[in-house]
Design an enzyme around this catalytic site. Sequence first.
Site, PDB file in Angstrom:
ATOM      1  N   ASN A   1       0.840  -1.199   0.000  1.00 35.70           N
ATOM      2  CA  ASN A   1       0.000   0.000   0.000  1.00 35.70           C
ATOM      3  C   ASN A   1       0.875   1.250   0.000  1.00 35.70           C
ATOM      4  OD1 ASN A   1      -2.262  -1.659   0.197  1.00 35.70           O
ATOM      5  ND2 ASN A   1      -2.281  -1.572   2.435  1.00 35.70           N
TER       6      ASN A   1
ATOM      7  N   HIS B   1       6.120  -0.069  -2.342  1.00 33.27           N
ATOM      8  CA  HIS B   1       5.712   0.837  -3.416  1.00 33.27           C
ATOM      9  C   HIS B   1       5.729   2.297  -2.994  1.00 33.27           C
ATOM     10  CE1 HIS B   1       3.427  -2.792  -5.343  1.00 33.27           C
ATOM     11  NE2 HIS B   1       4.745  -2.865  -5.484  1.00 33.27           N
TER      12      HIS B   1
ATOM     13  N   CYS C   1      23.531  20.549   3.240  1.00 30.54           N
ATOM     14  CA  CYS C   1      23.040  19.636   2.204  1.00 30.54           C
ATOM     15  C   CYS C   1      22.281  20.384   1.105  1.00 30.54           C
ATOM     16  CB  CYS C   1      22.155  18.549   2.813  1.00 30.54           C
ATOM     17  SG  CYS C   1      21.595  17.330   1.583  1.00 30.54           S
TER      18      CYS C   1
END
Length: 231
Positions: free
Chosen positions: A19, A38, A79
């Site tokens: 999911n 996913h 960053c």
Amino acid sequence: MALVELMEQNHLKYIISQNVDGLHRKSGIPGANIAELHGNTNLEVCEDCGREYMRDSRVRNAQRCHEHRTGRKCESPGCSGHLKDTIINFNENLNPNILELGEQNCSHADLCLAMGSSLRVSPANGMPQATAENGGRLVICNLQQTPLDAFATLVIHAKCDDIMKLLMQKLSYQIPVWQMKKRIEVKLTDEGSKVQLRGVDETRQSFHLFKKIDVTGLAAKKSFPSQQQAK
């Protein structure tokens, strides 16, 4: 929520999910105990340093299928890498690190519960099979037959909710009521000269939920804008 209680009672060790709605993480399952194969519609990560940002809302805003940048930048000092959503679309490869964690946990599991899955999508369907092939027990809970029924110790044709209610009753556990729990983590930095405030969930993982924080009781009332970069 039954899975949350089973994890709290040390029965459930790991979850593998296909999911993308992020409900497992929202229920209180720690990110370290779940492989979201996913992706998660509320999660974005830095392309450079890998820092994760869990949001209150969907992060995907790309107009094209294989575009994943969200337009926000990483807040880690030094960053500033591009953030991207974690959704895996058709014809895209799964995250190899997440896939490996799922495979390792299934290979070493003594029991795998496969719930509500047709078990027809590869490579996810190979994970429950690996449990059975390595000496563990596989229990399949699905309304219809699956290709892995022959590997299962037990197959139950019923709704997952009904199965979990009966299981929790048998174990004498209550199914907890869902509550969204979020906290502010306060930390002194720079030898106590600065105060760092960070939104976190109940597992102390970063969760962006504040636009600004008002602090009273100082020499003067101050308002600190969030470092979250809205799009």
